[in-house]
Design an enzyme around this catalytic site. Structure first.
Site, PDB file in Angstrom:
ATOM      1  N   ARG A   1       0.873  -1.134   0.128  1.00 28.94           N
ATOM      2  CA  ARG A   1       0.111  -0.006   0.100  1.00 28.94           C
ATOM      3  C   ARG A   1       0.755   1.270  -0.020  1.00 28.94           C
ATOM      4  O   ARG A   1       2.079   1.182   0.137  1.00 28.94           O
ATOM      5  CB  ARG A   1      -0.765   0.006   1.208  1.00 28.94           C
ATOM      6  CG  ARG A   1      -0.292  -0.320   2.349  1.00 28.94           C
ATOM      7  CD  ARG A   1      -0.988   0.030   3.691  1.00 28.94           C
ATOM      8  NE  ARG A   1      -0.788   1.472   4.004  1.00 28.94           N
ATOM      9  CZ  ARG A   1       0.434   2.298   4.285  1.00 28.94           C
ATOM     10  NH1 ARG A   1       1.414   1.499   4.488  1.00 28.94           N
ATOM     11  NH2 ARG A   1       0.150   3.368   4.446  1.00 28.94           N
ATOM     12  N   GLY A   2       0.278   2.399  -0.180  1.00 31.11           N
ATOM     13  CA  GLY A   2       0.816   3.601  -0.182  1.00 31.11           C
ATOM     14  C   GLY A   2       1.282   4.198  -1.559  1.00 31.11           C
ATOM     15  O   GLY A   2       1.908   3.261  -2.353  1.00 31.11           O
ATOM     16  N   ALA A   3       0.854   5.309  -1.891  1.00 27.77           N
ATOM     17  CA  ALA A   3       0.867   5.722  -3.216  1.00 27.77           C
ATOM     18  C   ALA A   3       2.270   5.663  -3.907  1.00 27.77           C
ATOM     19  O   ALA A   3       2.326   4.933  -5.117  1.00 27.77           O
ATOM     20  CB  ALA A   3       0.675   7.206  -3.439  1.00 27.77           C
TER      21      ALA A   3
ATOM     22  N   ARG B   1      -6.789  -0.421  -7.195  1.00 25.34           N
ATOM     23  CA  ARG B   1      -7.106   0.758  -6.418  1.00 25.34           C
ATOM     24  C   ARG B   1      -7.303   1.971  -7.047  1.00 25.34           C
ATOM     25  O   ARG B   1      -6.239   2.530  -7.611  1.00 25.34           O
ATOM     26  CB  ARG B   1      -6.096   0.866  -5.280  1.00 25.34           C
ATOM     27  CG  ARG B   1      -6.064  -0.419  -3.998  1.00 25.34           C
ATOM     28  CD  ARG B   1      -5.274  -0.147  -2.871  1.00 25.34           C
ATOM     29  NE  ARG B   1      -6.146   0.778  -2.174  1.00 25.34           N
ATOM     30  CZ  ARG B   1      -5.683   1.280  -0.922  1.00 25.34           C
ATOM     31  NH1 ARG B   1      -4.604   1.090  -0.458  1.00 25.34           N
ATOM     32  NH2 ARG B   1      -6.693   1.975  -0.237  1.00 25.34           N
TER      33      ARG B   1
ATOM     34  N   GLN C   1      -3.465   1.868  10.464  1.00 29.88           N
ATOM     35  CA  GLN C   1      -1.976   2.021   9.718  1.00 29.88           C
ATOM     36  C   GLN C   1      -0.981   2.893  10.547  1.00 29.88           C
ATOM     37  O   GLN C   1      -0.081   2.623  10.486  1.00 29.88           O
ATOM     38  CB  GLN C   1      -2.038   2.570   8.461  1.00 29.88           C
ATOM     39  CG  GLN C   1      -2.887   1.873   7.398  1.00 29.88           C
ATOM     40  CD  GLN C   1      -4.308   2.101   7.113  1.00 29.88           C
ATOM     41  OE1 GLN C   1      -5.018   2.688   8.081  1.00 29.88           O
ATOM     42  NE2 GLN C   1      -4.712   1.985   6.055  1.00 29.88           N
TER      43      GLN C   1
ATOM     44  N   ASP D   1      -2.549  10.332  -1.956  1.00 34.90           N
ATOM     45  CA  ASP D   1      -2.713   9.421  -2.843  1.00 34.90           C
ATOM     46  C   ASP D   1      -2.912  10.047  -4.555  1.00 34.90           C
ATOM     47  O   ASP D   1      -2.776   9.408  -5.396  1.00 34.90           O
ATOM     48  CB  ASP D   1      -3.756   8.327  -2.483  1.00 34.90           C
ATOM     49  CG  ASP D   1      -3.305   7.369  -1.418  1.00 34.90           C
ATOM     50  OD1 ASP D   1      -2.803   6.302  -1.727  1.00 34.90           O
ATOM     51  OD2 ASP D   1      -3.254   7.891  -0.416  1.00 34.90           O
TER      52      ASP D   1
ATOM     53  N   ASN E   1      -6.289  12.080   0.510  1.00 34.42           N
ATOM     54  CA  ASN E   1      -5.327  11.140   1.410  1.00 34.42           C
ATOM     55  C   ASN E   1      -6.322  10.344   2.161  1.00 34.42           C
ATOM     56  O   ASN E   1      -7.534  10.504   2.144  1.00 34.42           O
ATOM     57  CB  ASN E   1      -4.620  12.302   2.275  1.00 34.42           C
ATOM     58  CG  ASN E   1      -3.510  11.238   2.731  1.00 34.42           C
ATOM     59  OD1 ASN E   1      -2.659  10.562   2.083  1.00 34.42           O
ATOM     60  ND2 ASN E   1      -3.286  11.383   4.015  1.00 34.42           N
ATOM     61  N   LYS E   2      -5.630   9.341   2.922  1.00 34.41           N
ATOM     62  CA  LYS E   2      -6.470   8.719   3.674  1.00 34.41           C
ATOM     63  C   LYS E   2      -7.436   9.117   4.689  1.00 34.41           C
ATOM     64  O   LYS E   2      -7.004  10.589   5.435  1.00 34.41           O
ATOM     65  CB  LYS E   2      -5.297   7.931   4.740  1.00 34.41           C
ATOM     66  CG  LYS E   2      -6.119   6.892   5.918  1.00 34.41           C
ATOM     67  CD  LYS E   2      -6.778   5.879   5.322  1.00 34.41           C
ATOM     68  CE  LYS E   2      -5.782   5.080   4.465  1.00 34.41           C
ATOM     69  NZ  LYS E   2      -6.838   4.067   3.297  1.00 34.41           N
TER      70      LYS E   2
END
Length: 379
Positions: free
Chosen positions: A64-66, A98, A212, A253, A263-264
């Protein structure tokens, strides 16, 4: 083909297991991921032998994570090519795994373009697979270099906004080495401040519903010997009110052309709190996260996650009878609203820090100029 697992380290002791790596055992090339759903309880590697396994790893947030998703997408195309699968079919599946994270589709397209160019030159399947792998490795290295430059630019901005050091930084979700080819985005700035003796405290949002912050950012902060404190997301307001936050640092993201930041989920409320309390709200992301084809925040597709992530609590060490394999915390049949991201408008963002420098104030014109400058440097 089903994923395989391999335990890292002995007796559960921490190791320097990379978030992602390409490997070529005798039975054929594989992409090896540090399974982030198993952290911090254990460091376990997830071995993907084809693109479909990687798609599942992306959807389950094992990777995960851009920035890291971009790298994974490129390696996924290379894996499909090396294993003799349909590359275009794999690329479509990977890019759609995603929808909000723009880096994923960019990484996929970059490796796919390298593969197609090699085929067009008459190099054959093996040479084309090698070209896709080379493109993925270049992207991996470029992201590591970008991470270091973002950290330097971000620390310089912090010192400009908050002279004297002793920074108390609030962060959300996870933006460290687990999401990058290097040391991360927003977390890399905090880490640079720590190494320079200028970080007083890292406030770590728990980041519900998948934790996270608690599972991953606290894990990375502890491994780096940083002074950090974990808090529930809904405790952030009391920290601001007490004057305990000097700056908010988050990743992204997707950044729209007008400077809106996806973003999250939970990032937007922090931006509102920061504005009210006159605290800088800083976004740290590579230029590749800026998407000029997305005009504004309303145009960003926000991924909706399964409801059981909200109605259950999961743990790597506990499996019970909930729909998602977790511990139920809501009545059976409860509906849940579970967007993976929210969108912060540009007027609430103090600055966007990239490897090419910082943009402040955040405007469409300033972002376009930054992207143009980045393309000229690349060329």
């Amino acid at each position: 083909m089903a994923d395989q697992y391999a335990q890292s380290g002995e007796d559960g002791r921490p190791t320097d297991t990379p978030a992602i790596r390409w490997d070529e055992p005798p039975e054929g090339p594989v992409l090896v991921l540090l399974d982030q759903t198993r952290l911090p309880a254990e460091e376990v590697e997830l071995v993907c032998t084809d693109a479909s396994a990687l798609v599942e790893a992306i959807r389950s947030l094992a990777v995960r994570g851009a920035p890291l998703l971009g790298i994974a997408g490129a390696y996924g195309v290379a894996l499909a090519a090396a294993r003799g699968f349909d590359v275009d079919e794999a690329a479509i599946a990977l890019a759609g795994a995603r929808p909000t994270a723009v880096n994923l589709s960019l990484g996929v397209r970059r490796a796919q373009a390298a593969h197609r160019a090699a085929l067009a030159e008459g190099g054959g399947a093996e040479r084309a697979a090698g070209a896709a792998l080379a493109a993925a490795r270049r992207l991996h290295q470029e992201d590591a270099e970008a991470s270091a430059r973002m950290a330097a630019h971000g620390l310089a901005l912090l010192d400009e906004l908050l002279p004297g050091g002793g920074h108390r930084i609030l962060t959300h979700c996870n933006t460290g080495a687990l999401v990058s080819g290097g040391e991360g985005t927003a977390f890399a700035v905090a880490l640079a401040a720590h190494r320079d003796g200028r970080l007083r405290r890292l406030w770590v949002d728990e980041t519900r519903p998948l934790l996270q912050g608690a599972r991953l950012t606290a894990y990375e902060a502890a491994r780096n010997g940083m002074a950090y404190t974990l808090l529930t997301d809904n405790a952030a307001g009391s920290l601001f009110a007490a004057g305990e936050v000097d700056a908010v640092l988050i990743g992204a993201d997707r950044i729209a052309a007008d400077g809106s930041v996806a973003n999250k989920v939970g990032s937007y409320p922090l931006a509102v709190l920061a504005r009210y309390h006159h605290v800088p709200f800083i976004v740290v992301a590579p230029v590749t996260t800026v998407d000029p084809d997305t005009p504004d925040g309303a145009s960003i597709e926000v991924e909706q996650r399964p409801g059981f992530e909200v109605t259950e609590i999961t743990s790597p060490q506990v499996t019970v009878s909930g729909a998602g394999g977790g511990i139920p915390v809501a009545p059976l049949g409860t509906q849940a609203y579970n967007p993976a991201f929210d969108v912060t408008p540009p007027e609430l963002v103090t600055a966007i820090v990239t490897e090419e420098g910082a943009v402040s104030p955040v405007t469409a014109e300033a972002l376009a100029e930054l992207c143009d400058r980045s393309r000229q440097v690349t060329i």
